[in-house]
Design an enzyme around this catalytic site. Structure first.
Site, PDB file in Angstrom:
ATOM      1  N   CYS A  30     113.728 102.537 124.666  1.00 43.56           N
ATOM      2  CA  CYS A  30     113.127 104.269 126.110  1.00 43.56           C
ATOM      3  C   CYS A  30     114.485 104.023 126.941  1.00 43.56           C
ATOM      4  O   CYS A  30     114.742 102.593 127.524  1.00 43.56           O
ATOM      5  CB  CYS A  30     112.452 103.772 127.735  1.00 43.56           C
ATOM      6  SG  CYS A  30     112.303 104.591 128.985  1.00 43.56           S
ATOM      7  N   CYS A  33     114.359 103.848 130.711  1.00 43.74           N
ATOM      8  CA  CYS A  33     113.834 102.730 131.142  1.00 43.74           C
ATOM      9  C   CYS A  33     114.814 102.061 131.432  1.00 43.74           C
ATOM     10  O   CYS A  33     115.190 101.456 132.130  1.00 43.74           O
ATOM     11  CB  CYS A  33     112.647 102.190 130.001  1.00 43.74           C
ATOM     12  SG  CYS A  33     111.492 103.079 129.964  1.00 43.74           S
TER      13      CYS A  33
END
Length: 105
Positions: A30, A33
């Site tokens: 991600c 993230c």
């Protein structure tokens, strides 16, 4: 303050042992993230003992992610005395997180 990697098996124990816990639901693939991670590292340094930060990989721990209805990552959830008090989806700034911690101490 500490930064912990938690799992489905250790998640509840982490909530039970700490007054204020900010949980980062994330995954290694991600991009957002990856942007959130250094912000959480900085919060770890600046917030002292005010909050425990727990990171949980949603790919490796689908039970906890499902239990808390995590549909997008990063999702940050703040727990106080074991109860969820706030959910934020997407990358959050250091200032936003510091204010959140200060409001819930």
């Amino acid at each position: 303050m500490s930064l912990l990697n938690v799992s489905d098996q250790t998640f509840q124990e982490t909530l039970d042992k700490n007054n204020l816990v900010l949980v980062d639901f994330w995954a290694p693939w991600c991009g957002p993230c990856k942007m959130q991670s250094p912000i959480l590292d900085q919060l770890t340094e600046e917030a002292g003992e005010a909050v425990t930060i727990a990171k949980i990989n949603v790919d490796d721990n689908p039970e906890t992610a499902s239990k808390f209805g995590v549909m997008s990552i990063p999702t940050l959830k703040l727990f106080k005395n074991g109860s969820e008090v706030k959910t934020m989806v997407g990358v959050q700034s250091l200032q936003t997180l510091k204010e959140l911690v200060n409001q819930n101490q």
